[in-house]
Design a protein around this motif. Structure first.
Motif, short mmCIF file in Angstrom:
data_model
loop_
_atom_site.label_atom_id
_atom_site.label_comp_id
_atom_site.label_asym_id
_atom_site.label_seq_id
_atom_site.Cartn_x
_atom_site.Cartn_y
_atom_site.Cartn_z
N ASP A 233 0.82 -1.22 0.00
CA ASP A 233 0.00 0.00 0.00
C ASP A 233 0.84 1.26 0.00
O ASP A 233 0.53 2.22 -0.70
CB ASP A 233 -0.88 0.02 1.26
N PHE A 234 1.92 1.27 0.79
CA PHE A 234 2.61 2.55 0.96
C PHE A 234 3.38 2.92 -0.30
O PHE A 234 3.64 4.11 -0.53
CB PHE A 234 3.50 2.55 2.21
N ARG A 236 2.09 2.31 -3.38
CA ARG A 236 1.02 2.92 -4.18
C ARG A 236 0.76 4.33 -3.68
O ARG A 236 0.60 5.27 -4.47
CB ARG A 236 -0.26 2.08 -4.10
N ALA A 237 0.77 4.50 -2.35
CA ALA A 237 0.54 5.83 -1.78
C ALA A 237 1.66 6.80 -2.17
O ALA A 237 1.39 7.94 -2.56
CB ALA A 237 0.41 5.73 -0.27
N ARG A 239 3.46 6.73 -4.76
CA ARG A 239 3.26 7.11 -6.16
C ARG A 239 2.07 8.07 -6.27
O ARG A 239 2.11 9.02 -7.07
CB ARG A 239 3.03 5.88 -7.02
N ALA A 240 1.03 7.84 -5.46
CA ALA A 240 -0.15 8.72 -5.50
C ALA A 240 0.21 10.14 -5.07
O ALA A 240 -0.48 11.08 -5.42
CB ALA A 240 -1.25 8.17 -4.60
N HIS A 241 1.28 10.27 -4.29
CA HIS A 241 1.71 11.62 -3.90
C HIS A 241 2.68 12.21 -4.91
O HIS A 241 3.23 13.28 -4.68
CB HIS A 241 2.33 11.60 -2.50
N GLY A 242 2.92 11.47 -5.99
CA GLY A 242 3.69 12.02 -7.10
C GLY A 242 5.19 11.92 -6.93
O GLY A 242 5.93 12.53 -7.71
N LEU A 243 5.67 11.17 -5.93
CA LEU A 243 7.12 11.06 -5.77
C LEU A 243 7.72 10.46 -7.04
O LEU A 243 7.10 9.64 -7.71
CB LEU A 243 7.46 10.19 -4.56
N LYS A 247 12.87 8.01 -6.40
CA LYS A 247 12.62 8.14 -4.96
C LYS A 247 11.81 6.95 -4.46
O LYS A 247 12.10 6.38 -3.42
CB LYS A 247 11.85 9.44 -4.72
N ALA A 251 14.44 5.13 -2.18
CA ALA A 251 14.27 5.58 -0.79
C ALA A 251 13.12 4.86 -0.10
O ALA A 251 13.16 4.63 1.09
CB ALA A 251 14.04 7.08 -0.75
N TYR A 252 12.08 4.52 -0.86
CA TYR A 252 10.92 3.89 -0.22
C TYR A 252 10.97 2.37 -0.33
O TYR A 252 10.93 1.68 0.68
CB TYR A 252 9.62 4.45 -0.82
N ARG A 255 14.84 0.41 0.58
CA ARG A 255 15.23 0.41 1.99
C ARG A 255 14.39 -0.57 2.79
O ARG A 255 14.89 -1.26 3.67
CB ARG A 255 15.10 1.82 2.58
N ASN A 256 13.11 -0.64 2.46
CA ASN A 256 12.27 -1.63 3.14
C ASN A 256 12.62 -3.05 2.72
O ASN A 256 12.64 -3.97 3.52
CB ASN A 256 10.79 -1.36 2.85
#
Ligand SMILES: Nc1ncnc2c1ncn2[C@@H]1O[C@H](COP(=O)(O)OP(=O)(O)O)[C@@H](O)[C@H]1O
Ligand SMILES: [Mg+2]
Lengths: 337, 339
Positions: A233-234, A236-237, A239-243, A247, A251-252, A255-256
């Protein structure tokens, strides 16, 4: 952080105690009679018995164990019959060679493995993913010493790109001044480019031979973990915030995704420590692996004991380091512990 | 959207036809290719949202609400195929936009709040950093200014002690707090359209009301268009201007929220209302809706996908096309035998 480290060290104590007991028993269970070897082929029965008594080998096992513990506490790992030197001295002198090789092998495996894993996950079932699968399978099938021989055959014998597999430096270079014991680092510190190049050329093939079979598990874990994270989910989120894609991926997602990979590195490193022994032999690498093999062949058990103990300590230390690394990446661990 | 329209009070803007909607979804059909067959997830879905308006999208779980939202954001799974339809946002053809144009649009003009607030946050990044990422990406904010701006945004969504909370990780915050962070993220760059996908599901009842008031209060204050996705018809009728009811990938009815609640025309809407708790009626009066959604992988889906659950159904209902009656009063109903 210090408290956590102290707790981790305490948790490692039983492991270390186990290592001490196992090394003791292992040496006694090995075939061959060290007293006989030490006395030489022409020795009389009495001479052998004398030596046996001098080494404490005629005493009951539990007494031998207590003696052994006493010596350990003094930092005395015994004397190598072959080199005539204290084992601790030999091991400390040879450890940097092994550590440099193993760490470089691990670095190679992690860099290649993580890169391949990420690229494969970004395009699942693409050509790279499939190529990755083939390389991974091959890497697992071939034992490290065989890969080593193959690399020597191709790059030294056929192509002549690599130098002769005869240790850490070519015949014309001398070791850089001792700082860390790692020739690559020390030569740079001394500003000696020539020695650095020589050391790099010598270490390239054995490090690759050692690392190549660890590429597969690392790539596999990275790919699976990365695929799972990219579907969460995070992401998709994010990407939904346009990062930007970069990135999101680095970064997302990465790292996870690295969390399970870091855990695997500990296991992979213990494989490497094992494979190290034969790779050192193949490349005439003056590390503790080849030291132990040579001692083993002549029933010189103090070096073998020292070697196993060093490996045990290294393994515990490395797991500690990985634990700390994990904590740096994942803020949630502190609470769970 | 002209400047004049933007400046006019909402009432006059609403009275002056024809208005151009901020978001116009027209005849959108989406399928998923899966190993067990093709899922006909959306079939000719049409929706419009205007500036300053809140559109409720209501339907039980699996009716295609999230898929619609993801299609608008162009964040559908790789397995999805858009087989028909158009999505226009602020005059821009979303389905024809490049990935780069979409990335510029998302988070700046077009934002989304997610159903599971904690899962929608990066678990190993401080929430302030995550807000800073969005601000730096779109807001013309430098890395150095970002932390202060992020804290200000957290304060705006009602998070106490925002400077300290900005340094928290999602696992250190409650579900309600995480959703406030989600709202701050979505509204950081003052988008023209906000899609809130079940923003209060999984939160306790008091927090639900607080979050809803926060989202719609901010939306109204900024004149944003809002799409509120929910399975709770009561919530939609309370907060929205218009409501669209979805069932198994169809929009079965769309109308001004009050009219829809007072006089439903689609049998499914009527059943949904009967299943919604209301003041002055006992909970024991709640009627469950019989049957379930049809299997959307079926190749022979009837024109009306509600048919098996409908008392008014007759053989003709299965025959395509599905009628979509538009009436003068701005209502739409997709039924051969409306109430
Ligand atoms: N990635 C996917 N692959 C296959 N089917 C999907 C996928 N995503 C959604 N669907 C299907 O689309 C339909 C609508 O789902 P969704 O939009 O999530 O419903 P909801 O109204 O609860 O948000 C469901 O039948 C679901 O199974
Ligand atoms: Mg949903």
């Amino acid at each position: 952080m210090l408290a956590v480290m102290a707790r981790r060290m305490a948790a490692a104590l039983p492991t270390l105690a186990g290592v001490v007991v196992v090394t003791f028993l292992l040496a006694r269970a090995l075939p061959g009679d060290p007293a006989a070897y030490f006395a030489g082929p022409a020795a009389t029965r009495e001479a052998v018995e004398q030596i046996r008594a001098a080494l404490g080998l005629d005493r009951p096992l539990h007494e031998q164990f207590l003696l052994y513990l006493r010596d350990l506490a003094r930092g005395d790992l015994g004397v190598s019959i072959t080199t005539g030197q204290p084992v601790l001295h030999d091991i400390l002198a040879r450890l940097p060679a092994s550590a440099e090789l193993t760490l470089l092998g691990l670095l190679f495996a992690a860099t290649v493995g993580i890169t391949l894993g990420v690229l494969a996950a970004l395009k699942p079932n693409g050509w790279l993913d499939n190529a990755c699968r083939v390389v991974a399978t091959l890497g697992v099938c071939l034992p490290a010493f065989f890969t080593g021989l193959l690399l020597i055959y191709v790059f030294y014998y056929l192509l002549g790109w690599a130098p002769a597999p005869l240790g850490r430096l070519d015949a014309f270079s001398s070791p850089p001044p001792y700082v860390t014991g790692f020739f690559l680092v020390d030569s740079l510190l001394a500003g000696d480019a020539e020695t650095f190049v020589s050391a790099a050329q010598q270490i390239a093939l054995p490090a690759i031979a050692l690392g190549i079979f660890a590429v597969a598990p690392i790539a596999r874990i990275t790919r699976g973990s990365m695929l799972a994270v990219m579907g969460s989910d995070f992401i998709r989120a994010a990407r939904a915030h346009g990062l930007s894609r970069r990135k999101v991926v680095v970064a997302y997602a990465l790292r996870n995704a690295l969390l399970p990979v870091v855990t695997t590195l500990g296991m992979v490193f213990s494989f490497l420590l094992g494979a190290n022994v034969l790779v050192e032999k193949v490349f005439a690498w003056p590390g503790i692996g080849s030291y132990a093999v040579e001692a083993l062949l002549v029933s010189d058990y103090a070096p073998v004991q020292g070697f196993v103990m060093t490996m045990g300590f290294l393994y515990v230390l490395l797991n500690l380091a990985i634990d700390l690394l994990y904590r740096v990446i994942d803020p949630r661990v502190e609470v769970a512990a | 959207m002209t400047d004049a329209a933007a400046l006019a009070p909402a009432a006059t803007a609403r009275a002056a036809p024809p208005r151009v909607p901020v978001l116009d979804v027209a005849g959108l059909s989406v399928q998923f290719r899966t190993r067990s067959g093709t899922v006909h997830a959306l079939d000719e879905v049409s929706l419009q949202v205007h500036r300053g308006e809140c559109l409720g999208v209501v339907g039980e779980s699996g009716s295609g609400k999230s898929v619609t939202a993801y299609a608008v954001m162009r964040l559908l799974d790789p397995a999805a195929r858009i087989t028909a339809g158009r999505i226009t946002f602020g005059g821009m053809d979303i389905l024809a936009a490049s990935e780069r144009e979409m990335a510029d649009l998302r988070g700046r003009e077009l934002s989304m709040i997610f159903q599971n607030p904690r899962a929608a946050l990066n678990p190993i990044r401080q929430v302030g950093m995550q807000i800073a990422d969005v601000l730096v990406r779109h807001g013309g904010v430098t890395r150095a200014e970002a932390p202060a701006r992020a804290a200000a945004l957290l304060a705006e969504v009602g998070i106490p002690d925002p400077v300290r909370r900005a340094k928290a990780y999602p696992f250190e915050l409650s579900g309600g707090m995480c959703q406030r962070v989600g709202i701050a993220l979505a509204l950081a760059c003052r988008p023209a359209l906000l899609i809130a996908d079940e923003p209060t599901t999984g939160l306790d009842v008091t927090t639900q009301a607080v979050i809803m008031d926060l989202v719609l209060g901010l939306a109204r204050a900024r004149g944003m268009a809002t799409v509120l996705i929910t399975h709770d018809l009561g919530l939609a009728s309370e907060y929205c201007d218009r409501t669209a009811v979805m069932h198994a990938g169809h929009v079965v009815e769309a109308a001004p929220a009050a009219d829809l609640f007072a006089a439903p025309r689609h049998p499914y809407t009527a059943k949904l209302i009967a299943a919604t708790p209301q003041p002055g009626r006992a909970l024991s009066d709640l009627a469950a809706i019989p049957g379930g959604l049809p299997d959307l992988r079926r190749g022979d889906l009837p024109a009306c996908r509600f048919l098996d659950r409908c008392e008014r159904a007759e053989p003709g209902c299965a025959v395509p096309p599905l009628p979509r009656h538009l009436s003068e009063d701005g209502r739409m109903v997709a039924c051969r035998h409306p109430l």
